[in-house]
Write a protein that holds these residues in place. Structure first.
Motif, PDB file in Angstrom:
ATOM      1  N   ASN A 103       4.979   3.209  -2.349  1.00 48.24           N
ATOM      2  CA  ASN A 103       5.268   4.543  -2.894  1.00 48.24           C
ATOM      3  C   ASN A 103       6.594   5.094  -2.378  1.00 48.24           C
ATOM      4  N   GLN A 104       7.225   4.391  -1.485  1.00 43.55           N
ATOM      5  CA  GLN A 104       8.465   4.901  -0.865  1.00 43.55           C
ATOM      6  C   GLN A 104       9.661   4.717  -1.763  1.00 43.55           C
ATOM      7  N   CYS A 146       0.851  -1.190   0.000  1.00 44.37           N
ATOM      8  CA  CYS A 146       0.000   0.000   0.000  1.00 44.37           C
ATOM      9  C   CYS A 146       0.897   1.254   0.000  1.00 44.37           C
ATOM     10  N   CYS A 147       0.926   1.983   1.105  1.00 49.04           N
ATOM     11  CA  CYS A 147       1.695   3.222   1.181  1.00 49.04           C
ATOM     12  C   CYS A 147       3.206   2.991   1.107  1.00 49.04           C
TER      13      CYS A 147
END
Length: 168
Positions: A167-168, A163-164
């Protein structure tokens, strides 16, 4: 050279552990304690005068008074112009009691924040609160790191890495 720089060269230009350094600081701390005892007897009494007048009033050497004014400046309701201070500079000592106690704790000046006068000025609870607040102010608290396989903190229900974290 201004009085403040002269004080700093005098006081900090000597090894604290040498005989001369111990003599300078022992004398200064004794004078400082005496001034605080007097000021804390009636903190509502705003003391003012020139640097030289205050040195004479409190029976201190001029450079020791400059050191005292440097130390108390952050605990005043309105700071004095210590950087440009000369013998005839007018200074005012209108103390913020809570800030003074907090700053004494920060300076690790236990001979000052344990003065008996504090019993009449701040409750034991307030002193404990200020002590803890100061000690906590220097503590770095790291947040718990999110593991790649932990649930995503956004609430999607997916793993962080899918998930988040993607995006890293």
């Amino acid at each position: 050279m201004g009085l403040l720089q002269e004080w700093r060269d005098y006081a900090y230009g000597v090894d604290f552990n040498s005989r001369a350094g111990k003599a300078i600081w022992d004398k200064y701390f004794a004078e400082e304690k005496a001034v605080y005892e007097e000021l804390l007897e009636d903190p509502s009494n705003v003391v003012s005068g020139t640097v030289a007048e205050l040195a004479e009033k409190y029976n201190m050497e001029l450079n020791h008074m400059v050191g005292f004014l440097d130390g108390i400046n952050d605990s005043l309701k309105s700071p004095n112009p210590i950087e440009e201070m000369e013998e005839n500079t007018q200074v005012t000592l209108e103390i913020d009691i809570e800030k003074l106690y907090y700053n004494m704790v920060a300076a690790k000046a236990d001979w000052l924040y344990h003065l008996p006068a504090w019993d009449k000025l701040l409750t034991e609870e307030k002193r404990t609160e200020l002590y803890r607040a100061q000690k906590k102010s220097g503590t770095i608290v790291k947040e718990k790191k999110i593991g790649r396989n932990d649930p995503c903190p956004c609430g999607s229900g997916k793993k962080y890495k899918k998930c988040c974290g993607a995006n890293q």
